[in-house]
Enzyme design. Structure first.
Site, short mmCIF file in Angstrom:
data_model
loop_
_atom_site.label_atom_id
_atom_site.label_comp_id
_atom_site.label_asym_id
_atom_site.label_seq_id
_atom_site.Cartn_x
_atom_site.Cartn_y
_atom_site.Cartn_z
CB CYS A 177 -0.69 -0.10 1.36
SG CYS A 177 -1.98 -1.53 1.57
NE ARG A 222 4.46 1.72 -0.95
CZ ARG A 222 5.39 1.86 0.26
NH1 ARG A 222 6.58 2.22 0.24
NH2 ARG A 222 4.92 1.26 1.33
CD1 TRP A 253 -0.15 -5.61 -4.14
CD2 TRP A 253 0.05 -6.42 -2.36
NE1 TRP A 253 0.46 -6.92 -4.03
CE2 TRP A 253 0.46 -7.48 -2.76
CE3 TRP A 253 0.08 -6.77 -0.59
CZ2 TRP A 253 0.82 -8.71 -2.38
CZ3 TRP A 253 0.34 -7.73 -0.10
CH2 TRP A 253 0.97 -8.79 -1.20
CG ASN A 291 1.80 0.90 4.13
OD1 ASN A 291 1.51 -0.43 3.98
ND2 ASN A 291 2.66 1.47 3.69
N GLY A 292 0.11 -1.42 6.15
CA GLY A 292 0.50 -2.18 7.26
C GLY A 292 -0.58 -3.41 7.65
CD GLU A 301 22.10 -13.99 -7.84
OE1 GLU A 301 22.01 -14.55 -8.82
OE2 GLU A 301 21.71 -12.80 -7.69
CE LYS A 311 23.43 -10.06 -9.36
NZ LYS A 311 22.20 -10.66 -9.43
CD GLU A 343 23.77 -9.80 -13.65
OE1 GLU A 343 23.72 -9.78 -12.47
OE2 GLU A 343 22.74 -9.59 -14.32
CG HIS A 345 34.82 -34.54 -9.49
ND1 HIS A 345 35.24 -35.96 -9.35
CD2 HIS A 345 34.25 -34.43 -8.29
CE1 HIS A 345 34.79 -36.52 -8.21
NE2 HIS A 345 34.17 -35.51 -7.66
CE LYS A 386 15.62 -5.17 -12.40
NZ LYS A 386 16.48 -5.77 -11.48
O1 M6R Z 1 12.69 -10.74 -14.04
P1 M6R Z 1 13.20 -11.90 -14.15
O2 M6R Z 1 13.43 -12.29 -12.55
O3 M6R Z 1 12.36 -13.13 -14.76
O4 M6R Z 1 14.60 -11.99 -14.91
C1 M6R Z 1 15.35 -12.95 -15.00
C2 M6R Z 1 16.51 -12.63 -15.42
O5 M6R Z 1 16.84 -12.06 -16.66
C3 M6R Z 1 17.31 -11.86 -14.36
O6 M6R Z 1 17.47 -12.51 -12.98
C4 M6R Z 1 18.94 -11.37 -14.53
O7 M6R Z 1 19.60 -12.63 -14.43
C5 M6R Z 1 19.47 -10.30 -13.83
N1 M6R Z 1 20.23 -9.44 -14.26
C6 M6R Z 1 20.45 -10.90 -12.44
O8 M6R Z 1 20.98 -9.91 -11.91
#
Ligand code: M6R
Length: 602
Positions: A2, A27, A75, A99-100, A478, A482, A485, A501, A597
Site C-alpha cells: 500500500c 510498490r 495492495w 498501510n500495514g 548467484e 553478480k 554482470e 573433478h 533489466k
Molecule cells: O525478471 P526476471 O526475474 O524473470 O529476470 C530473470 C533474469 O533476466 C534476471 O534475474 C537477470 O539474470 C538479472 N540481471 C540478474 O542480476
C-alpha cells in the site's frame, strides 16, 4: 504494497493526491482511492485497477480553497481487490487510510459488531475508523479519541484519518510502516516515501515508530509515548533521481541496503508466531499435487535452485528445477500432479512466460512468485505470491533474489505445514530463524568499509570461483553472476565438492576462490575442499563465522545458528564485494553493458 499520500492546504488537492499516488505505483497495488474534506463537504472516489481508472472517475471533480485530503493505493492483504475494500474507509463521518496490518483487527471488529457497528469491507483497516468514531462519543476531544484508537491497535501501521468532526485537521500515526511529513509554509504533506512530495514540500520529517499527532493550518503537533515532542525538519532535495537513490551512489547499492527492510514486508501477514499463512493460496491448492517443477532465468533460477533444497528437506516434496530457455525446447514430460512454479522479478521474462504457457497447455496447475503485480506471468498463473521487494532498478538483481528466496522458504514451510510433513518444533525453529532474517541482512559500515578495502585486491587475475555446498551452491552461482554482470570479469559458481573433478586444474595464485563456509552446514567438508585449493596456491577469500587460517582474505560473518541466516548474511557480502569491485573498475553499476533489466525477447 500500500501507499499513502495526504495533503492539507489551499492547492488543488485531487491533483496532488493522484500525482503522489502515481509516484508510489512501483510498490504495487490493485485499487486506489481519495477522500477530501472542504468546509463541511466530504468527497470520496475509489476505483479498482490502475490509477487511470481513478483519474477517469475524478475527471469532473475539482477542489477549491483550503481543505484536507488523503489518498491510498491498496495492495490487497485482507479481502479481495474490490471498491468496497479499497481505502479510504468510511465510518459515519470520518475517513481513514492505512498501510500495514492490524493484527488484532478480528477481536476489535467482533467488539464493534457486538455494539451494532456495520462493516462494509473485509479489511483490517475499517476497524480503525469505527473504533475512532466509538471513542469519539466519549472522549473529551477528537485528538483524544484518535490517541485512544491507536493505543488499541496491535501490528504495523502508518495511518491518516480525517473527520467531519474536525474539518481542518489531519490525524496521523506511524508504527512499523513508513511515513513522512513534508512542509512548505502552511502546506503539510504526508507520504509513504519522499518521491510524491519532491518539488512540493521543501522540508521533511521522517516519522519514527510510535509517533502520532495532528496537522492543521499553521499547526503541527507530534507526540510519542512520553507526550508532546520537538522534532527537527530537514531540507528535502528537489532532485527526484537523487531522492530515489536515497543518498546512495547507485540503485544497486540502495537496493542491497533495503533488503533488511523489504524482507519484513515479504514476511508480513505470512510469517506468524507459530504458523505460516499464505492467503494467496486456497485451502485445496495442493490437493492432488505430488511434485513441484520450478522454471526461471538468471537470478530467479538461482533462487529456484535454493528452493529445491528447502522443498525437499522441509516439505518433503519432489522438486525439479529448469532453466526456462532450456525447458521450452526439450519436450518435457509433464504430469498433472506437478505444480508448475515460475519465478520472475519482472513477470515479463519471455522464456519464463512461454514455459508457463506450455505447462498450462499441458494442464498443470501454476503458481508464480513475482515482484510485479498484474505482470504477464502473474496474470497467466492460477495463483501468485508477490515478493513485495518494491521496484528494483539496478539491472543486477539483489533484493528481488532475497525476497524470492524468502517466499520460497515460506512456501516450503507452508507446504510442510499443510501436508503435515513438518513437526511443530521444526516449524517453530524455522519461524524463529525467519524472524531474525532482517537483522542478518543489515549492512554495517564496518562490513561495507572492509569490502571496499578488500576489493582493490580483486581487480585482475584469470577468474573467480565462488564455491559452496547445499544451499550455498546456488548462492555461489548467484555471487558469481553478480560479479560477472557488473565487473565484466569471469566468475563461476561451483559446488565445492566438484572442484576436484576438473576445475581445480585452473588453481594457481591468480585464481580467486570465494569460499562460502557456513558453520551450521557441512563446515568440515567445505573446509577440506578449500584446503585442496589452497594447497594448489589458489588465492582464498573465505566468508565464514569461523576463522580460517588458510584464507588470504577473511570476512567474518555473525549469524551461525541457522543455515538460512548464514545464507542471507553471506549473500549481502557477495553483493557488496561485486559492487565495490565494479566501482573500482569504473563500470556502470546500475546499467552494465549488454544487459537489460527485463528480457522480453527470447
Ligand atoms: O525478471 P526476471 O526475474 O524473470 O529476470 C530473470 C533474469 O533476466 C534476471 O534475474 C537477470 O539474470 C538479472 N540481471 C540478474 O542480476
Amino acid at each position: 504494497m500500500c501507499g499513502i499520500v495526504g495533503y492539507l492546504g489551499k492547492n488543488e488537492k485531487k491533483e496532488i493526491l493522484l500525482d503522489g499516488l502515481q509516484e508510489l505505483e512501483y510498490r504495487g497495488y490493485d485499487s486506489a482511492g481519495i477522500a477530501v474534506i472542504e468546509g463541511k463537504n466530504l468527497n470520496q472516489f475509489k476505483a479498482i485497477g490502475k490509477l487511470e481508472n481513478l483519474r477517469e472517475k475524478t475527471k469532473n471533480y475539482q477542489t477549491k480553497g483550503f481543505g484536507i485530503s488523503i489518498g491510498h493505493t491498496r495492495w490487497a492483504t485482507h479481502g479481495k481487490p474490490t471498491e468496497l475494500n479499497a481505502h479510504p474507509h468510511l465510518g459515519d463521518y470520518s475517513y481513514v487510510v492505512h498501510n500495514g496490518i492490524i493484527e488484532n483487527y478480528q477481536a476489535l471488529k467482533a467488539e464493534l459488531q457486538a455494539e451494532g457497528v456495520k462493516f462494509l469491507s473485509q479489511t483490517d483497516t475499517e476497524t480503525i475508523v469505527h473504533l475512532f468514531e466509538k471513542e469519539n462519543k466519549t472522549s473529551k476531544s477528537v485528538f483524544q479519541a484518535f490517541k485512544n484508537t491507536i493505543e488499541r491497535l496491535d501490528g504495523a501501521y502508518a495511518t491518516l484519518l480525517i473527520t467531519q468532526a474536525d474539518t481542518d485537521t489531519i490525524y496521523f500515526a506511524k508504527h512499523g510502516s513508513p511515513m513522512l511529513v513534508g512542509f512548505n509554509g502552511d502546506d503539510v504533506y504526508f507520504a509513504s516515501s519522499d518521491t510524491p512530495i519532491i518539488g512540493k514540500a521543501t522540508e521533511v520529517y521522517y516519522l519514527e515508530d510510535g509517533e502520532y499527532g495532528y496537522a492543521k493550518e499553521g499547526v503541527f503537533k507530534l507526540f510519542d509515548a512520553n507526550g508532546e515532542k520537538t522534532f527537527k525538519k530537514q531540507a528535502l532535495t528537489a532532485d527526484k533521481v537523487l531522492a530515489q537513490k536515497d543518498g546512495y551512489r547507485f540503485f544497486m547499492e540502495k537496493e542491497i541496503y533495503e533488503q533488511s527492510r523489504v524482507i519484513s514486508e515479504t514476511m508480513m501477514g505470512r510469517v506468524l508466531d507459530d504458523t505460516i499463512a499464505l492467503d494467496e493460496l486456497g485451502s485445496d491448492f495442493f490437493e492432488g499435487i505430488n511434485s513441484v517443477k520450478i522454471c526461471a532465468c538468471g537470478t530467479s533460477y538461482h533462487s529456484a535452485l535454493t528452493a529445491a533444497y528447502l522443498l525437499e528437506r522441509l516439505a518433503k516434496v519432489r522438486c525439479d528445477i529448469e532453466i526456462a530457455s532450456e525447458f521450452r525446447y526439450k519436450d518435457p514430460l509433464l504430469t498433472p500432479d506437478t505444480l508448475f512454479i515460475t519465478i520472475s522479478q519482472s513477470g515479463e521474462t519471455a522464456d519464463t512466460l512461454e514455459a508457463l504457457k506450455m505447462a498450462k497447455r499441458a494442464g498443470l496447475k501454476s503458481l508464480s512468485i513475482c515482484n510485479v503485480d498484474n505482470s504477464s506471468i502473474v496474470r497467466e498463473s492460477d495463483a501468485a505470491i508477490l515478493t513485495r521487494a518494491g521496484i528494483e532498478k539496478g539491472v543486477a538483481s539483489t533484493k528481488a533474489f532475497a525476497t524470492q528466496t524468502m517466499v520460497l522458504w515460506i512456501l516450503a514451510l507452508y507446504i510442510g505445514q499443510e501436508k503435515k510433513t513438518i513437526s511443530k518444533d521444526v516449524l517453530k525453529t524455522e519461524i524463529d530463524a525467519m524472524l531474525h532474517t532482517p537483522k542478518a541482512l543489515v549492512v554495517t559500515d564496518t562490513l561495507h568499509e572492509k569490502l571496499h578495502r578488500l576489493s582493490k585486491r580483486y581487480l585482475h587475475g584469470h577468474g573467480f570461483f565462488f564455491i559452496g555446498r547445499d544451499i550455498f551452491f546456488p548462492l555461489a552461482l548467484e555471487g558469481a553472476l553478480k560479479l560477472k554482470e557488473i565487473s565484466y570479469m569471469h566468475a563461476e559458481g561451483y559446488p565445492a565438492g566438484e572442484m576436484k573433478h576438473g576445475p581445480i586444474a585452473l588453481a594457481d595464485s591468480e585464481l580467486f576462490t570465494i569460499a562460502l563456509m557456513p558453520k551450521s552446514m557441512h563446515y568440515d567438508k567445505m573446509k577440506s575442499n578449500v584446503e585442496e585449493l589452497s594447497a594448489r596456491d589458489a588465492t582464498i577469500c573465505a566468508i565464514s563465522p569461523l576463522p580460517f587460517e588458510l584464507a588470504d582474505d577473511f570476512i567474518q560473518t555473525k549469524y551461525d545458528s541457522h543455515p538460512m541466516l548464514e545464507f542471507f548474511e553471506m549473500m549481502v557480502v557477495t553483493q557488496l564485494l561485486a559492487l565495490e569491485i565494479s566501482v573500482r573498475l569504473g563500470n556502470d553499476v546500475d546499467m552494465p553493458r549488454n544487459l537489460a533489466k527485463s528480457v522480453t525477447v527470447e
